[in-house]
Write a protein that holds these residues in place. Structure first.
Motif, PDB file in Angstrom:
ATOM      1  N   ARG A 199     -49.309 -17.026  -5.791  1.00  0.00           N
ATOM      2  CA  ARG A 199     -47.994 -17.651  -5.917  1.00  0.00           C
ATOM      3  C   ARG A 199     -46.914 -16.754  -5.311  1.00  0.00           C
ATOM      4  O   ARG A 199     -46.026 -17.229  -4.599  1.00  0.00           O
ATOM      5  CB  ARG A 199     -47.703 -17.924  -7.398  1.00  0.00           C
ATOM      6  CG  ARG A 199     -46.479 -18.771  -7.608  1.00  0.00           C
ATOM      7  CD  ARG A 199     -46.117 -18.924  -9.070  1.00  0.00           C
ATOM      8  NE  ARG A 199     -47.061 -19.744  -9.813  1.00  0.00           N
ATOM      9  CZ  ARG A 199     -46.900 -20.055 -11.103  1.00  0.00           C
ATOM     10  NH1 ARG A 199     -45.856 -19.598 -11.774  1.00  0.00           N
ATOM     11  NH2 ARG A 199     -47.795 -20.795 -11.722  1.00  0.00           N
ATOM     12  N   THR A 200     -46.979 -15.462  -5.605  1.00  0.00           N
ATOM     13  CA  THR A 200     -45.967 -14.544  -5.070  1.00  0.00           C
ATOM     14  C   THR A 200     -46.023 -14.487  -3.545  1.00  0.00           C
ATOM     15  O   THR A 200     -44.994 -14.585  -2.868  1.00  0.00           O
ATOM     16  CB  THR A 200     -46.166 -13.132  -5.653  1.00  0.00           C
ATOM     17  OG1 THR A 200     -46.032 -13.195  -7.070  1.00  0.00           O
ATOM     18  CG2 THR A 200     -45.132 -12.161  -5.100  1.00  0.00           C
ATOM     19  N   GLU A 202     -47.102 -16.620  -1.482  1.00  0.00           N
ATOM     20  CA  GLU A 202     -46.728 -17.883  -0.838  1.00  0.00           C
ATOM     21  C   GLU A 202     -45.264 -18.274  -1.036  1.00  0.00           C
ATOM     22  O   GLU A 202     -44.723 -19.034  -0.238  1.00  0.00           O
ATOM     23  CB  GLU A 202     -47.624 -19.024  -1.365  1.00  0.00           C
ATOM     24  CG  GLU A 202     -49.053 -18.902  -0.856  1.00  0.00           C
ATOM     25  CD  GLU A 202     -50.006 -19.937  -1.469  1.00  0.00           C
ATOM     26  OE1 GLU A 202     -49.553 -20.749  -2.302  1.00  0.00           O
ATOM     27  OE2 GLU A 202     -51.200 -19.898  -1.109  1.00  0.00           O
ATOM     28  N   THR A 203     -44.627 -17.767  -2.081  1.00  0.00           N
ATOM     29  CA  THR A 203     -43.295 -18.299  -2.393  1.00  0.00           C
ATOM     30  C   THR A 203     -42.159 -17.283  -2.465  1.00  0.00           C
ATOM     31  O   THR A 203     -41.002 -17.667  -2.364  1.00  0.00           O
ATOM     32  CB  THR A 203     -43.307 -19.059  -3.749  1.00  0.00           C
ATOM     33  OG1 THR A 203     -43.596 -18.130  -4.796  1.00  0.00           O
ATOM     34  CG2 THR A 203     -44.336 -20.181  -3.754  1.00  0.00           C
ATOM     35  N   SER A 204     -42.448 -16.010  -2.671  1.00  0.00           N
ATOM     36  CA  SER A 204     -41.344 -15.059  -2.840  1.00  0.00           C
ATOM     37  C   SER A 204     -40.747 -14.646  -1.500  1.00  0.00           C
ATOM     38  O   SER A 204     -41.447 -14.104  -0.634  1.00  0.00           O
ATOM     39  CB  SER A 204     -41.817 -13.807  -3.586  1.00  0.00           C
ATOM     40  OG  SER A 204     -40.820 -12.804  -3.481  1.00  0.00           O
ATOM     41  N   SER A 251     -40.880 -15.358  -7.567  1.00  0.00           N
ATOM     42  CA  SER A 251     -41.901 -16.339  -7.177  1.00  0.00           C
ATOM     43  C   SER A 251     -41.512 -17.719  -7.706  1.00  0.00           C
ATOM     44  O   SER A 251     -40.642 -17.853  -8.559  1.00  0.00           O
ATOM     45  CB  SER A 251     -43.256 -15.925  -7.758  1.00  0.00           C
ATOM     46  OG  SER A 251     -43.585 -14.608  -7.363  1.00  0.00           O
ATOM     47  N   TRP A 252     -42.184 -18.738  -7.213  1.00  0.00           N
ATOM     48  CA  TRP A 252     -41.849 -20.106  -7.636  1.00  0.00           C
ATOM     49  C   TRP A 252     -43.080 -20.889  -8.036  1.00  0.00           C
ATOM     50  O   TRP A 252     -43.946 -21.057  -7.208  1.00  0.00           O
ATOM     51  CB  TRP A 252     -41.120 -20.845  -6.517  1.00  0.00           C
ATOM     52  CG  TRP A 252     -40.692 -22.192  -6.969  1.00  0.00           C
ATOM     53  CD1 TRP A 252     -41.319 -23.393  -6.725  1.00  0.00           C
ATOM     54  CD2 TRP A 252     -39.555 -22.496  -7.794  1.00  0.00           C
ATOM     55  NE1 TRP A 252     -40.635 -24.397  -7.333  1.00  0.00           N
ATOM     56  CE2 TRP A 252     -39.560 -23.894  -8.003  1.00  0.00           C
ATOM     57  CE3 TRP A 252     -38.558 -21.710  -8.387  1.00  0.00           C
ATOM     58  CZ2 TRP A 252     -38.588 -24.516  -8.777  1.00  0.00           C
ATOM     59  CZ3 TRP A 252     -37.603 -22.354  -9.151  1.00  0.00           C
ATOM     60  CH2 TRP A 252     -37.611 -23.742  -9.329  1.00  0.00           C
TER      61      TRP A 252
ATOM     62  N   ALA B 239     -34.184 -21.184  -8.067  1.00  0.00           N
ATOM     63  CA  ALA B 239     -34.762 -20.110  -7.252  1.00  0.00           C
ATOM     64  C   ALA B 239     -33.707 -19.057  -6.928  1.00  0.00           C
ATOM     65  O   ALA B 239     -33.996 -17.854  -6.901  1.00  0.00           O
ATOM     66  CB  ALA B 239     -35.363 -20.687  -5.964  1.00  0.00           C
TER      67      ALA B 239
END
Lengths: 327, 327
Positions: A199-200, A202-204, A251-252, B239
């Protein structure tokens, strides 16, 4: 074709968070850890036999999950290929950890598995090969092969042949060092490391920036360990932990492991250092709310007093320990 | 030479965190906010007179601190120069906020001061000049001049003449929008915004990366406001809040405003959206643990039900409101 081995968990001082290959557990950055002595061990017996139709794995008396089976298979198969043997294995592993101690057993578990399986196969692998085998089970296990202080080099090869841990200094290098683990929650993790890392990455939006800061941190922390320099080691370790938890939060959806007791411990450590006029304690948090506090024996009482209190369920003191070994 | 004005606080959807000039309150990035209607107001009376030997400032019946005096002096002096007047001022300001409501009064306070002082001086400043004057008191006050949705452009001039807020849409643009403020702590801030911003800018290795993500966020959130698009607005707002708190955590020493109740609310909002199959709520946190949750009137009951519970001391519901105005 049977052997028994033990290995201990390690606490990361520079964190492993983010994979470039999820099957081979190849990390996006180097990491550094200290292997713990004593109380916490995984003890694993492996027997290969032509009588076994398939690999089997018993963890603390319970049949392993599918995920654990898959990861163990990767370790066993890597070693079977090295030994040019095709027998299936029976694996029985026991953790000496008290339950809910807040220390993950995957690092010690797969390190003990790699060591026991190697010996059962009659291999005499070097630390590099053992570290690679353990890494295939769980990335952090690559470091539990090594005693004392380990540096897992991310490597750059696609096959992972240059991604293994080496020793920075052994378990006798810094005998005064202590790691105080403060358990702040017995609840299961909100999200597992594998899923969290993914997750981190891919999204942060901040994660790549964090990666760019790692090489300097690794070198600074390596030097601080070699020099047994609390003043340079501990602030770097704390800032690294904060950086990890910052990208988790970024992250999201956000990943937030630290709880109010973690926060209180962080504040207590900063206050203790401020009041002491020197750096005598440093915290680090993995993918969870439990604190690992580095200090030296002479400050132990002071540190325990500072962090004890509301929300701390138990304290465990460890020192640097040996890597995996055959029993 | 006496006038009275009112202004309301605003809640930032893209956050102001980091100054390029601390005296002139010039920010390192653009920000966006919604000005709140009604309950929360600062009401300020300013009188200029040749009889006054110095500026005086009474806030809720108490003499202002030195810092508040300095900031107010910057606002008053900017307007005195515009008016070519050199009289000192007596300022009396009253907040209608319940105490401990978790909404800072600086944004509304300096906006009301700028509006009242302008009128007392017989100036007819445009919104740009008023926003600049308010900004000199407190950065976020530049946005409370504007009703509805404000976009504070960071600008690039050293004198701050292009750093002011403009309106994205007025307070009648999105009448269904609600802002639910959940108070999770009545304790004073662990660290003030001015000091916190400075610390982040000077120490966070991730902060510059955050800055680089702001222009796209600003444009996305501006468009989402114009389109009254909950589905694009709320995830972006959440976010953005997480990104802010990530760089706070990455500061040294770390700044951690979120508490266990903040965490629970974050989780509850994500669960509510997941369960609804659409985005009906979005949180944002300023420099503190209190949540501001954006939703629409028709979801209000559901949202309140989801976030109420352990640790939430009170809930306050606001809608988009007017900018500063003369009373």
């Amino acid at each position: 074709m049977k052997a028994r081995a033990t290995a201990s968990p390690n606490i990361a001082l520079v964190k492993y968070w983010g994979k470039r290959d999820s099957q081979l557990k190849l990390p996006l950055n180097d990491s550094i850890s200290v292997t713990l002595a004593g109380d916490f061990q995984s003890r694993t017996t492996v027997e290969f036999s032509e009588d076994y139709a398939q690999d089997s794995l018993l963890l603390d008396g319970v049949e392993a999950s599918e995920k654990e089976m898959q990861n163990s298979f990767l370790v066993l198969d890597y070693l079977r290929k090295l030994a040019a043997v095709d027998f299936r294995a029976s694996v029985v592993s026991q953790n000496t950890f008290p339950k809910g101690v807040g220390i993950a057993s995957s690092s010690s578990g797969y390190a003990a598995l790699a060591a026991a399986a190697s010996a059962a196969l009659g291999l005499k692998p070097d630390a590099r090969q053992l570290s690679i085998a353990a890494r295939l089970g769980s990335g952090s296990a690559s470091r539990s092969i090594i005693g004392g202080f380990a540096h897992w080099k991310a490597g750059s090869m696609d096959d992972g042949s240059d991604s293994f841990a080496v020793q920075i200094a052994d378990e006798n290098h810094w005998p005064e060092l202590r790691i105080v683990t403060a358990i702040t929650s017995a609840e299961p993790k909100i999200i597992g490391s594998t899923e969290g890392m993914k997750r981190t990455v891919e999204t942060s939006a901040l994660f790549r920036q964090r990666l760019s800061t790692i090489p300097a941190k690794v070198e600074g922390i390596r030097q601080a360990i070699l020099g047994k320099n609390m003043h340079s080691l501990l602030p770097a370790v704390m800032a690294e932990s904060n950086s990890l938890h910052a990208v988790m939060l970024d992250s999201w959806p956000p990943i937030i492991y630290l709880n109010d007791t973690s926060k209180r411990i962080i504040a207590a450590v900063h206050e203790l250092n401020d009041a002491s006029g020197e750096i005598i304690a440093g915290y680090t948090f993995d993918a969870g709310p439990n604190a690992h506090i580095l200090t030296e024996q002479k400050y132990l009482h002071e540190v325990e007093k500072a962090i004890k209190g509301e929300g701390v369920k138990s304290l465990h003191v460890s020192r640097p320990g040996e890597g995996s070994r055959i029993l």
